[in-house]
Scaffold this active site. Sequence first.
Site, PDB file in Angstrom:
ATOM      1  N   ASP A  69      -1.522   6.721   6.405  1.00  0.00           N
ATOM      2  CA  ASP A  69      -2.551   5.763   5.995  1.00  0.00           C
ATOM      3  C   ASP A  69      -2.718   4.775   7.141  1.00  0.00           C
ATOM      4  O   ASP A  69      -1.859   3.931   7.374  1.00  0.00           O
ATOM      5  CB  ASP A  69      -2.104   5.062   4.703  1.00  0.00           C
ATOM      6  CG  ASP A  69      -3.032   3.915   4.300  1.00  0.00           C
ATOM      7  OD1 ASP A  69      -4.073   3.719   4.961  1.00  0.00           O
ATOM      8  OD2 ASP A  69      -2.706   3.221   3.312  1.00  0.00           O
ATOM      9  N   LYS A 109     -11.622  -2.187   7.264  1.00  0.00           N
ATOM     10  CA  LYS A 109     -10.835  -3.050   8.148  1.00  0.00           C
ATOM     11  C   LYS A 109     -11.230  -2.896   9.614  1.00  0.00           C
ATOM     12  O   LYS A 109     -11.515  -3.875  10.254  1.00  0.00           O
ATOM     13  CB  LYS A 109      -9.342  -2.828   7.941  1.00  0.00           C
ATOM     14  CG  LYS A 109      -8.852  -3.598   6.709  1.00  0.00           C
ATOM     15  CD  LYS A 109      -8.118  -2.778   5.733  1.00  0.00           C
ATOM     16  CE  LYS A 109      -7.893  -3.520   4.421  1.00  0.00           C
ATOM     17  NZ  LYS A 109      -7.312  -2.645   3.413  1.00  0.00           N
ATOM     18  N   TRP A 115       0.837  -1.214   0.000  1.00  0.00           N
ATOM     19  CA  TRP A 115       0.000   0.000   0.000  1.00  0.00           C
ATOM     20  C   TRP A 115       0.859   1.247   0.000  1.00  0.00           C
ATOM     21  O   TRP A 115       0.545   2.236  -0.676  1.00  0.00           O
ATOM     22  CB  TRP A 115      -0.977  -0.025   1.178  1.00  0.00           C
ATOM     23  CG  TRP A 115      -1.879  -1.206   1.111  1.00  0.00           C
ATOM     24  CD1 TRP A 115      -1.933  -2.252   1.981  1.00  0.00           C
ATOM     25  CD2 TRP A 115      -2.833  -1.510   0.076  1.00  0.00           C
ATOM     26  NE1 TRP A 115      -2.869  -3.175   1.556  1.00  0.00           N
ATOM     27  CE2 TRP A 115      -3.426  -2.753   0.404  1.00  0.00           C
ATOM     28  CE3 TRP A 115      -3.253  -0.850  -1.082  1.00  0.00           C
ATOM     29  CZ2 TRP A 115      -4.411  -3.346  -0.395  1.00  0.00           C
ATOM     30  CZ3 TRP A 115      -4.227  -1.443  -1.876  1.00  0.00           C
ATOM     31  CH2 TRP A 115      -4.792  -2.677  -1.534  1.00  0.00           C
TER      32      TRP A 115
END
Length: 362
Positions: A174, A198, A107
């Site tokens: 993030d 999540k 990511w």
Amino acid sequence: MTVATQTKVHNYSAGPCILPREVFEKAAQAVLDLDGSGLSILEISHRSKPFEAIMAKAQSLVKELLGAPEHYQVVFLGGGASMGFHMIPQNYMKPGGKAAYANTGEWASRAIKESKLAGETLVVASSEDKNFNYIPKGFAIPTDADYFHFTSNNTIFGTQYKQFPKSPVPMICDMSSDIFSRPVNVADFALIYAGAQKNMGPAGATVYLFDPAHLGKTGRKLSPMMDLNNHAAKDSMYNTPPVYAVYVSMLTLEWMKSLGGSAAIEKRNAAKAELLYGAIDRLPLFKGTTAVEDRSVMNATFVLNDAALEPTFDALWKEAGISGIRGHRSVGGYRASMYNALPLASVQAMVDVMEQFAQKHG
Ligand SMILES: *Cc1c(COP(=O)(O)O)cnc(C)c1O
């Protein structure tokens, strides 16, 4: 209304993933009738009073759970955290300026890729040399960068910052896979963002929590859809927000508050991680794939020392009702995602299977 009985599945899915049972029940009820209004949450205007109240509640719970300073703002947008990868350089990098990134996984790499399209992007730290199995430490962040970006928890590789970097420039994180899993000092961050799917809710919403003082400073011309200031000024209603995803996130935020907030949640998560990593370390058939001090409390990655035993192990955990522990294709082996809503009992079920397997094959 009939609600399906409590399932016996232990859901270790990496995302979208487990949410609390009571959230599912309330969310299911609201599809049929939102708070006795006679209308479904799916058929009301985002500009209706009930939804304005839901949005306001979700925004204030985000700030409350993270203890954010009063002047920080919250917006919920579509597009996933991946759209955030694009929006961040747009909102924080000056034309001709530069950004600093830490590369700790898939990511982070994708965020870097987007930043490079916007301008000069310095990778100031990376763990790519060891397939991202550790967190780089003690790196320098240039004082002339427009911002510094990192990924607090590396969902795929199973590493997590235990201490956040200290940045001389606005720090952006993030937190998609560990937001609300532990207390953070929000004032250290110019912006925290996270895809909902999540730890916060279903797929479809991304939360942005930011200090507005750092926005609107680049001189870059922005599409209104990419402009965080615009979304904040319109209170997350510039266009139709992901209504249902915001609603279910609000329910999950309420649930997290009822548990005692992020400090209480951190304790629950620590107990789960201790139990699972304890088994990985105790049983010689298993091996963790990451540096011990950087192990993620959310996503535990491990392999079998003898890969030939995988089919046997797979049959055992499937039989025990465990779901979703197959590792990501870039790491192999196994990944047990222990997000906030996963109960300790599910971790115990997993450890029982590991012990059973070790007794037969150790
Ligand atoms: C899952 C994940 C993403 C991607 O989120 P999307 O909503 O699919 O765009 C980004 N960052 C991290 C850390 C993730 O775990």
